[in-house]
Structures are given as C-alpha cells and as structure tokens.
Design an enzyme around this catalytic site. Structure first.
Site, PDB file in Angstrom:
ATOM      1  CG  HIS A 225      53.865  37.101  56.480  1.00  0.00           C
ATOM      2  ND1 HIS A 225      53.176  37.067  58.013  1.00  0.00           N
ATOM      3  CD2 HIS A 225      54.772  36.076  56.703  1.00  0.00           C
ATOM      4  CE1 HIS A 225      54.257  37.023  58.202  1.00  0.00           C
ATOM      5  NE2 HIS A 225      55.204  37.374  57.860  1.00  0.00           N
TER       6      HIS A 225
ATOM      7  CD  GLU B 117      48.525  39.993  62.010  1.00  0.00           C
ATOM      8  OE1 GLU B 117      48.195  39.410  61.762  1.00  0.00           O
ATOM      9  OE2 GLU B 117      50.860  40.151  62.301  1.00  0.00           O
TER      10      GLU B 117
ATOM     11  CG  HIS C 268      50.624  40.441  58.204  1.00  0.00           C
ATOM     12  ND1 HIS C 268      51.656  40.177  57.610  1.00  0.00           N
ATOM     13  CD2 HIS C 268      51.387  41.363  57.908  1.00  0.00           C
ATOM     14  CE1 HIS C 268      52.822  40.646  57.475  1.00  0.00           C
ATOM     15  NE2 HIS C 268      52.406  41.372  57.156  1.00  0.00           N
TER      16      HIS C 268
ATOM     17  CD  GLU D  67      49.745  36.479  57.616  1.00  0.00           C
ATOM     18  OE1 GLU D  67      49.492  37.833  57.053  1.00  0.00           O
ATOM     19  OE2 GLU D  67      50.081  35.572  57.732  1.00  0.00           O
TER      20      GLU D  67
HETATM   21  O1  0X9 Z   1      55.159  37.338  62.844  1.00  0.00           O
HETATM   22  C1  0X9 Z   1      54.759  38.028  62.171  1.00  0.00           C
HETATM   23  O2  0X9 Z   1      54.817  38.772  60.755  1.00  0.00           O
HETATM   24  C2  0X9 Z   1      53.458  38.986  62.395  1.00  0.00           C
HETATM   25  N1  0X9 Z   1      52.123  38.536  62.818  1.00  0.00           N
HETATM   26  S1  0X9 Z   1      52.105  37.247  61.439  1.00  0.00           S
HETATM   27  O3  0X9 Z   1      50.435  36.586  61.762  1.00  0.00           O
HETATM   28  N2  0X9 Z   1      50.418  37.836  60.247  1.00  0.00           N
HETATM   29  O4  0X9 Z   1      53.230  36.666  60.795  1.00  0.00           O
HETATM   30  C3  0X9 Z   1      52.967  40.036  63.401  1.00  0.00           C
HETATM   31  C4  0X9 Z   1      54.329  40.846  63.270  1.00  0.00           C
HETATM   32  C5  0X9 Z   1      54.018  42.431  63.834  1.00  0.00           C
HETATM   33  N3  0X9 Z   1      53.524  42.570  62.543  1.00  0.00           N
HETATM   34  C6  0X9 Z   1      53.602  44.274  61.254  1.00  0.00           C
HETATM   35  N4  0X9 Z   1      55.149  44.390  62.342  1.00  0.00           N
HETATM   36  N5  0X9 Z   1      53.377  44.038  60.290  1.00  0.00           N
HETATM   37 ZN    ZN Z   2      51.166  37.566  58.543  1.00  0.00          ZN
END
Ligand code: 0X9
Ligand code: ZN
Length: 426
Positions: A178, A378, A303, A181
């Site tokens: 992302h 995260e 992330h 981030e």
């Molecule tokens: O929404 C997402 O993709 C992730 N949160 S973020 O705020 N970084 O966008 C969380 C998704 C779960 N994380 C992974 N499967 N890596």
């Molecule tokens: Zn992310």
C-alpha cells in the site's frame, strides 16, 4: 477558443506533470456504520471521488471520509438520513498535510549517507540497495521480483551469509504494497540493515540461518505517486474503468479472490481488480515467489497502521489448520514488540481481528505457496484515524525499526523451535 485551450493546457499540465494535489478546506469526518444498509448507502460515495473520498476500505466500523468543501452539506444530509453521526476529525485537511512531520531525504545529497531519521524516495532506496552489493559482495545481491504497471522494477535485496547454516530455508519480507504506508518500506530497510550490520548474537543468528529476500517496495508506482502527487494514494496506478486508477494489490491475489471484503467498484480503495492477478505487480511477484529455489520458511508482509499482528485468513473466520502454532508465535512476537518502548499490539486472524479481506499476499503465501508461517504487521501508530495514521513522524522510524526487529527475532526463534529448524549460532 484560446481561453479554452489555455484552461485545458493548465488542466493537462496539472495532471500529467504530477503536480501535488491539494485539499484546501476539505474536511475529514469519521463515520462508524453499524448496519449493512448504512454501509451500502455509503458505498455510493466510492464512485463520487471528487466529492467525498473514502479513505479506507468500507466496513462496519470507523471509516474516514475526505469531503470537498462544495459537497459538505450534501454529505451531512446523507449521514442524517442514514441516522449516522459524523465526527469532525479535521477542519482543513490541507493544514495537517502541510505539517512537516515526514521529512524526505534530499536525493541530491551524498549517496552513502542513507539514514533512518528521514523517509526516502524510491530512487534513493534503490541506490542504497545497489551500494550494499558493492559493500558486501559476498553476502548481498539484488533481485528483480517483477515489474510494475509503469515498468518500474520490483527491486529487492537477497542476503545470504556464506558462513551460515548449510541447506538454508528462505524468509521473504515484503513491504510497501500500500503506497501511502511509508513506515513499511522504512522498517524493511531498517531491518535489512540490522541483518547486515548488527553485532548482537540474536540478530547474527537470524542473518546466518536463512536466505533473506527483502522487497521494500511491492508497489513502486504508487509510492512514487505519494511523493509527487497525492500523499494518501493506496493502490497501484493502472488505469481502470470509470476513469479511475489502480487496484488494491492486497485484494488482487489468486486465493479466494474477491469473495469478501473486496470491491468490484473500480474507484474504490479496496478494488480487487478485474480479475485475480490483473496487476503486473502481484502477477510477477507471485511468479517470482513460486520460482525461488529454497523452501520458504516464513512470509512477512509489512503494512500500517493500528499496531496489529495478523495471520490468515482474511476470507473466512475459519482458523488455519496450524492456528495453535500461529497463536503461540503471535504471543511471543507481541510481547517482544513491547519490550523496548511498551508498544502495545493486538491482532489475530484477519477476518476477526480487523475485517473480512480476501485476496491478500499473506493469505496467498499461506494457502497457495503453503508457507506455514505467514504474518502481517500493521505497524505504528495505534488508533483508527485513517487521516493521521499513515503519516508517522519520521522521528519514529528508528524506534519502529528497533521494536519490529525485536519482534521478528523472537517470532522466528519461536517458529524455528516449533518446526525443529536448527538455527546457526552467531
Ligand atoms: O486492508 C488491508 O489490506 C490491510 N489493512 S491496511 O490498513 N494496511 O490497508 C489489512 C489486511 C490484512 N493484512 C494482510 N492480509 N496482509
Ligand atoms: Zn496496508
């Protein structure tokens, strides 16, 4: 006619030259839908991106909206019709975006003084990686895991100490999926530097026991765009329907693709793409991962934000088969991240710990590549505000790097013990 041409020229210049997007007098509201019909109604905003930008993936829970001054009244009307409260998080988005909390290194400076007291542009980090090969020719090489839509390399560091354990397995660490981030790539490079330079036995053991693959920028186009044009960009940069850009690369992987918590709306922040692996970034990276010669011991994805440690799955609340092992490792990693500065992490399986989200790299690594230990951090800060959460002050890069290194070291030790994988003494 002349005037029209002039207006058009300015408009095209602003878009083509990547002039920084401004958010003067835009307001940020936090809204917490609790019912499905509220969610559906808010979803209509995802295609009205000039009026109200949904800052995160829409789900039941706090969501931030960036609302244009001309749309403010209509937005508040919509919320009141839906019986939803709007909490005003920021009165003028541009003011907080202008705060200088994220200094970026001047890329014209001497190239050998790369530090972690500032953030870096993509080229700068790529140059740093190239310098490492010159500095540690026996240990470090570069790999190209694929290419982005705009033809940038997915450039990573392979670290393989020759005096390490025989028959090593690999650990793959990916960050920057992302774009906005920024702390992810900064932590990835911090950690790579620790693997190469630390004199602590714990870290040297880690370095020598595995073949390391570190990819700081899994979405280089998006990262560049956050520097040139829009600090809040999340997705890739491929053109999509409805004149919208980008796919959420963390919804694009071919494992239960788009089943849940992923959008089929091209303008949405969690757009899963027209098909699984529609994006060159995820398609080429997945092929690269499949092609690696060593058995993969662990897959890590960095992330931000919220201070969570996550494991599979995102598409179902059904726990993965080795969840007891994952939970044990989770406990160890979460207490280690707290040791230095008291930083509190929570988390668990994605579906229950945050929200349903299918098609992530972590789930694909676990479900398709069969990497038994697959985790996502995260990183800092804690909290919910999607408006403030992605802009972690640069003064926190080093502390984040330190505590994440502490946590990874303990995580890997715990997994190695469970697996009966003998670590190389430092
Ligand atoms: O929404 C997402 O993709 C992730 N949160 S973020 O705020 N970084 O966008 C969380 C998704 C779960 N994380 C992974 N499967 N890596
Ligand atoms: Zn992310």
């Amino acid at each position: 006619m002349k005037l029209l041409q002039a207006v058009l020229a300015v408009y095209l210049f602003a878009f083509c030259s990547g002039e920084r997007q401004r958010f003067d007098n835009y307001r940020v509201y936090t809204v917490s839908p609790t019912k499905q019909d509220q969610l559906e109604a808010l979803r209509t905003l995802e295609s009205k991106r000039d009026d109200a930008l949904v800052l995160n993936h829409l789900h039941l829970g706090p969501t931030d909206f960036l609302v244009a001054p001309g749309y403010n009244e209509k937005f508040l009307e919509l919320l009141s019709r839906l019986d939803l409260d709007a909490e005003l998080t920021d009165e003028n988005a541009q003011n907080s975006l202008s705060l200088d909390i994220e200094p970026v290194a001047d890329s014209n400076r001497r190239s050998d003084d790369y530090t972690w007291s500032v953030y870096h542009e993509l080229n700068d980090t790529q140059k740093w990686m190239q310098n490492l090969v010159a500095k540690y020719p026996d240990t470090v090489s570069l790999f190209v895991a694929g290419r982005s839509y705009e033809r940038r390399e997915l450039l990573g560091l392979k670290i393989n100490f020759k005096d390490g354990r025989a028959e090593k397995q690999s650990i793959f660490l990916e960050a920057g999926m992302h774009a906005r981030e920024w702390i992810g790539p900064a932590t990835a490079t911090y950690f790579a530097n620790e693997l190469l330079t630390s004199q602590k036995p714990d870290i040297m053991t880690l370095s020598k026991s595995y073949v390391w693959y570190i990819l700081p920028h899994a979405n280089p186009d998006g990262y560049v765009y956050t520097h040139t044009t829009n600090r809040m960009w999340r997705k890739t940069r491929s053109p999509q329907d409805k004149n919208c850009y980008g796919t959420d690369p963390n919804r694009n992987w071919a494992f239960h693709w788009r089943e849940v918590g992923a959008s089929d709306e091209p303008c949405s922040e969690s757009y899963a793409g027209p098909k699984a692996f529609s994006e060159p970034e995820t398609e080429t990276l997945s092929k690269y991962l499949t092609s690696l010669p060593e058995p993969m011991f662990m897959y890590l994805s960095l992330h931000s934000f919220s201070q969570l440690l996550l494991y599979p799955y995102g598409h179902t609340s059904k726990l993965p088969e080795n969840h007891r092992d994952l939970e044990r490792i989770f406990d160890v990693a979460v207490s280690a991240v707290k040791r230095r500065y008291g930083t509190r992490y929570t988390g668990g399986n994605v579906y229950d710990a945050i929200y349903p989200a299918a098609g992530s790299s972590m789930d694909w690594a676990y479900g398709v590549l069969k990497v038994k230990y697959s985790f996502c951090y995260e990183l800092r800060p804690s909290g919910y505000s999607f408006w403030t959460g992605f802009r972690l002050p640069a003064s926190q890069i080093i502390p984040t790097g330190q505590e994440t290194t502490d946590s990874l070291a303990e995580m890997i030790k715990a997994a190695a013990t469970i697996e009966g994988y003998k670590l190389q003494e430092a």
